[in-house]
Structures are given as structure tokens and as C-alpha cells.
Design an enzyme around this catalytic site. Sequence first.
Site, PDB file in Angstrom:
ATOM      1  CD  GLU A 117      35.587  25.823  33.748  1.00  0.00           C
ATOM      2  OE1 GLU A 117      34.569  25.373  34.295  1.00  0.00           O
ATOM      3  OE2 GLU A 117      36.393  26.575  34.322  1.00  0.00           O
ATOM      4  CE  LYS A 119      43.391  30.580  29.198  1.00  0.00           C
ATOM      5  NZ  LYS A 119      43.508  31.970  28.815  1.00  0.00           N
ATOM      6  CG  ASP A 121      41.069  36.604  25.240  1.00  0.00           C
ATOM      7  OD1 ASP A 121      41.836  36.808  26.198  1.00  0.00           O
ATOM      8  OD2 ASP A 121      41.346  36.873  24.056  1.00  0.00           O
ATOM      9  CE1 TYR A 226      37.812  32.489  35.136  1.00  0.00           C
ATOM     10  CE2 TYR A 226      38.850  31.358  36.965  1.00  0.00           C
ATOM     11  CZ  TYR A 226      38.857  32.355  36.019  1.00  0.00           C
ATOM     12  OH  TYR A 226      39.918  33.216  35.974  1.00  0.00           O
ATOM     13  CE  LYS A 317      46.279  30.850  26.376  1.00  0.00           C
ATOM     14  NZ  LYS A 317      46.942  32.143  26.364  1.00  0.00           N
ATOM     15  CB  CYS A 411      62.581  61.769  11.100  1.00  0.00           C
ATOM     16  SG  CYS A 411      60.909  61.993  10.483  1.00  0.00           S
ATOM     17  CB  CYS A 414      62.065  65.752   8.390  1.00  0.00           C
ATOM     18  SG  CYS A 414      62.470  65.333  10.089  1.00  0.00           S
ATOM     19  CB  CYS A 429      60.683  63.023  14.153  1.00  0.00           C
ATOM     20  SG  CYS A 429      61.070  64.539  13.257  1.00  0.00           S
ATOM     21  CB  CYS A 434      59.009  66.585  10.930  1.00  0.00           C
ATOM     22  SG  CYS A 434      58.773  64.972  10.187  1.00  0.00           S
TER      23      CYS A 434
END
Length: 679
Positions: A117, A119, A121, A226, A317, A411, A414, A429, A434
Site C-alpha cells: 500500500e 506510504k 508522506d 491504515y 522508499k 559576517c 561587514c 551578525c 551591516c
Amino acid sequence: MGEVSEDAVGRHRELVAQVRAHDRAYYVLDAPTVSDREYDRLFAELKSLEQAHPGLVTPESPTQRVGAQPREGVVKAEHPVPMYSLDNSYDLGALEEFDRRVRERLGDGETPVYVAEPKIDGASLEVIYRDGLLAAAITRGDGVMGEDATANARTIRGLPLSIPEKREVILRGEVFIHGADLEAVNVVRRGAGEEPFANPRNAASGALRLLDPALTAARKLRISLYDLVYTESGAPPYFATHSDMLKGLQDWGLPTHGLEQRCETLAGVYRYLDDFESKRSGLPYPTDGVVLKVDALSQRQELGFTARFPRWAIAYKFAAEQATTRLLAITGDVGRTGALTPVAELQPVALAGTTVARASLHNVDYIAAKDIRVGDTVVVQKAGEIIPQVMRVVLDQRPPESVAWTVPTECPSCKAAVVREEGEAALRCPNGRCPGRLRAALFHFTRRTAMDVDHLGKVLIDQLVAAGLVQDLADVFALPSKRDAVLGLERMAEKSVDNLLASVERSRTERTFAQLLTGLGIPLVGASAAKLIAGLYPDLPALLGQDLGELEEKLAEVHGIGAKMASSMVAFLGDPQERAMLERMIALGLTSQEDTSAGAAGEGPLVGQSFCVTGTLSQPRPVIHEKIRAAGGEVHDRVKKGTTFLVAGENTGKSKKDKAESYGTKVIDEPLFRAMLAE
Ligand code: AMP
Ligand code: ZN
């Protein structure tokens, strides 16, 4: 509760049965049996009948699906029987191994028959009926403890609120969302400046955890059951086999996928896999594989469980679509709040129909855990997700000179030293000045839901920041006084400068205070909170005039704002630099228009959105307009600049749609619109 006439009782029973049958046709069979208009008529009749005779209202009436008030917080709930996971496999060899083990354990004389059957998701959910009534629903959680999701499960219209079976029935199933419905949800989220859901799975599991069932109802969840679980106390064996059980559930009116197939041999299983793989893209729900289960429940009992899985089932799967390519660099984007997200720059590669040159690396911990290095050959994958992910490194192709990636200390924009708050995966940052953060902030500030400055895209924002023409949000409104400098930027012609500056002028004078507040990007303060605040203070000068201590107290009291947002707001207003910036906006002539959209309370799923309605719909136009306003949306008589959606009913002319599209207005049909309205 006066005497209820027999007629009313009979009509009520009829209407309940009809609405239920139509819900099933729509949400389970995907084959609506009546028009939306007819459905609404039945539902309205049912409602008014119940209003006239409150004695008729029972918990299983379709009118009672979204009855509960929003919860205060999450409530844990224990599963009567643990909810196990499934053993996984990606290759047929593992299925053969599974088959061998099953036969070995069952011993001679017992041959398993399997059921294959889909699966699905989505998010798993346990659903319990007692005395024929939907009594409880619990999310999986860690398998032993989940979260109580009863009120939310009631909003799943394909899930009956009552069944004919009166014994206790503990069921398991998968909650999912249709692709089209996810799109509607994401449209609203994008409009509200929220991150869209990356995949249907997240949307479904998030919806089950929402505190307000009305919001869950808006996600249009569906469910496929199920499994029927037997408690240790030994519930009577309702069925002898899994396939009988699935049929039995259907007979009780419960939704099942209906795609199970008994397979006597593994060859039969392989045929099912082939067949299923070709048809899964046509299914309305996302699937990530096939589950193989031993059919006879007596054999299942014999086989039992390992610590984590049933020994009588395995998931096969489907491989997600993957590609292998070289990781050229790990760069970082800095967001307006300063959060740094690492991004993989890839040698462009074809994947699932698109060319992929960048992929997500999630966060710095992910990179470290997987030891992903620049120069590596990596596997990228697109599964249910919209954004491709880097999954792993192909180690034997790692160049000998490669070195481990080091977490950035500064960063990328900057060069300020980054900080990492305890318990957080993200680096930040901390520099309020910045340029990278400024670019992200400007982008947010000028979007349609905020100050709506046309002709100002990412490239131009980069140019303006790089040239120093814009150093904070207020500088946007000073651009008209810097016309020559703007004209001096690369690729800027007279006409485009005029267009830009005209948009800036409109932005400065024609937006609402709520739009301004949204655009400031104050942490935690989104479009709906902005609307609430704008409902309390007419404009920026009024807000700036408040005593901050009093303001914080007052905002914290407002339903929909609360203490955290209030303190974030006050922190922002109390920052001398931000305050000076806001005062400069006022000095530059910023004015706010009155908010003409109804529902000054500013609540509802459509806050920040505007709609024009056209064509033939299932209800008169004024009724629809009222619904839009009640949901916090704005109504436009005709499509104009800034109209977010055109709701196109039947017989909408092509020219109308084209015009809408030329304005960047999204054209949606009635079902999608109703999904947004949480109908
Ligand atoms: P996984 O999350 O990959 O370990 O897979 C196990 C999950 O698959 C279960 O918890 C269910 O939520 C989900 N599932 C989806 N369809 C089925 C099905 N037909 N039978 C059993 N589990 C399923
Ligand atoms: Zn920075």
C-alpha cells in the site's frame, strides 16, 4: 430547549447525512457531488435549523467541527499502545531479506501473504473513537507521548465525527495536504511576510500542532487511515487480516487510501512497485514509498515488534531525486535580523527538471556534523522539498588537500565578529549598520505588504547601498533629493529614475501606518501585530509620543500581541539609533493614510491582503466582500496597483485576468479563495 418537532428531527438527520456524504465525496473521494453553492445552501439550512432548535445540536453534527476555542498551550497525551516507526529500505534486496526473515520466524507450514500500500508522506496521527464518537486524536511525538490534537482533528472534514462501530477503536493514519491546498496556504504566508512551507509534510504536521482549530481548518487537511490497533487488554479481534480491516474501516465510513493490493509473492510486490511508481505523480497526495505488511493479523501477532519496528512491515522508499556535483564554495546570506544562513554554491547540475546551482546547508552544525568541505563532491537532493539540500559528501572523491570547513567568525558582509546565542543553531551578525543586513531590511521594507516601493529590486538595492546613497530605511525617502546621484548609478536611465522616485513619493505619502510598522521588520512584529498596533495609535508621531514603560504594559495586554512582542517593540523604539531614524522619516515628510480596510482589530487569515472579486461565484458579491473584510482583508472594486488577488469566478474574461497579471496580481479561483478564507 423547547419541544422539537418530528419534522425538524427528520430534516436534521437528513441534512447531517447529506453534508457528511458531500464532505466524503470532496475530501476523501476527490469527486465532489454537488456545486459549492448547493453545499453552502445545505450547510446554511443545517445551521439555521440548529439555531431554531438548539436541542438538535450534537457533537457529531458537521456544524461542530470548529467548535473549540483556541487552546492556551500544548497538552501532552500518551498513546494507549506505542506508535512504532517503520523499518526502511531503498532496495529490493532488503525486501527479499525481509521476506526471508518473516518466513523463518513463522516457521514451516505458514506462508505469509503481503499487502502492499502507499506510504503517504504526511504526519501520522492516532485517532480514537469511543461509543461511536470521535473521542481523541494524538500526534506521534516520540511514539510513547504525543500531543493532544483532538480539536484539530475534528476540523478534518473527511474524518467522520461518528462511526457505527460502538466498541473502542484505536486507529492510525496519515494526515496530509493536497498540493493545491498547500499552494493556497503558502500564498497567504508569503503575503504576510512569513516563510512558505518547504513541503506538504511540514504544513500538515504544523497544522496539527496549531493552538487555534480555526487555523487548522483553513489548511484543509485530509487523512487516510491504515491501521487499527489492538490494546493489550485484548480488544476483540475485529478482523482477521489487514485487507479485511481496511475494507471494514471503509464500511464504517472512514477514509482509507483504497490502493492496497494483496500479493502472494514477492514478484507480485515488484509489479505493484512498478505500477505505483508510475502512478504516484498523479495522486493528489505526496507519497514517498510503499509499505509492505503481512496480511494475516494472527501472523503479525506471532512476529511481534523489535524495540523500534514491527517485524511484520517494512517501508520501501523511493529514492528521492538526487544528483552529484562539486561544492565550489560555502557562502552565507545575512538576513535583516543578522542571522547567517550557510549556502552551498554548486557546479550547476540538472536535478528534477531544474538546474541547481545553490543548495541549503541548513546551519553550521549541519556542515560540521557531515564534515562538508569546499571542493568536495556532494550529493544534492530534492525530495518533497522545494529547496534542494546537500545530503552528504562522496568521501572517496575528496581532494587530498582538502581541509575541514571552519565556522565563520565574521559576517560575510561587514566582517563584524559573529555571535552565537546559547542553544541556537544560527550565527548572527550583531552589527546594526551591516550593509548585508541593511540590504535585507530594505528589501523587506519596500515589499508590497510593507511600504510597496515599485521599481526597487535586489540589484538596485545593492547599488544604492554600495554607493552609500541609502544607509538606513529613512534614506529611502531622501532619494528624491539625490536624483543626480541616483542617475549616476550604472544602467540608470532618466526614465527609470523618474519611475523609481515617483514610487518613493507614493510610498512616503500613500501607505498605512500598519504597512510602515510591518516594513520596519521589528523582531516578532509581523503584519497582523502591526495592524493591531496601528489600531491603537494613528501614526508614527503618536506612537513615538508614548511613554515606553506604559506602552509596553498596554501592548502586552492586547490579545494577539502579548509580552514578548511588546518588549521587542519597546526595545526597538528605545534604541536611540532606530529612534533617530524614525524621526528622520517624519522630517522627510512621511505620512500615513488611514486604513480603510474593515476589521480595525486586524485579525484573520487575510490581513495585509487585498482582493478584487469578479465573475460568477457561488455567493453574491457583497457577501463575499463582507467575508473578505471579516477575515481582515481589503476589498478593491477593480484591480489596481497593489491588489494582491483577483478572485476569478466562472465566466471571467481573459482580458481581466491578463490585466491582473500585468499588475502582478495573483489570479485565484473560488476553491482556492475559500481555502484562504478557512472555509
Ligand atoms: P518513517 O517516518 O519514514 O519512519 O515512516 C514511518 C511512518 O510512515 C509512519 O509513522 C506513518 O506515519 C507513515 N506511513 C505512511 N503511510 C503508511 C502506511 N500505509 N502504513 C504505515 N505507516 C505509514
Ligand atoms: Zn554584518
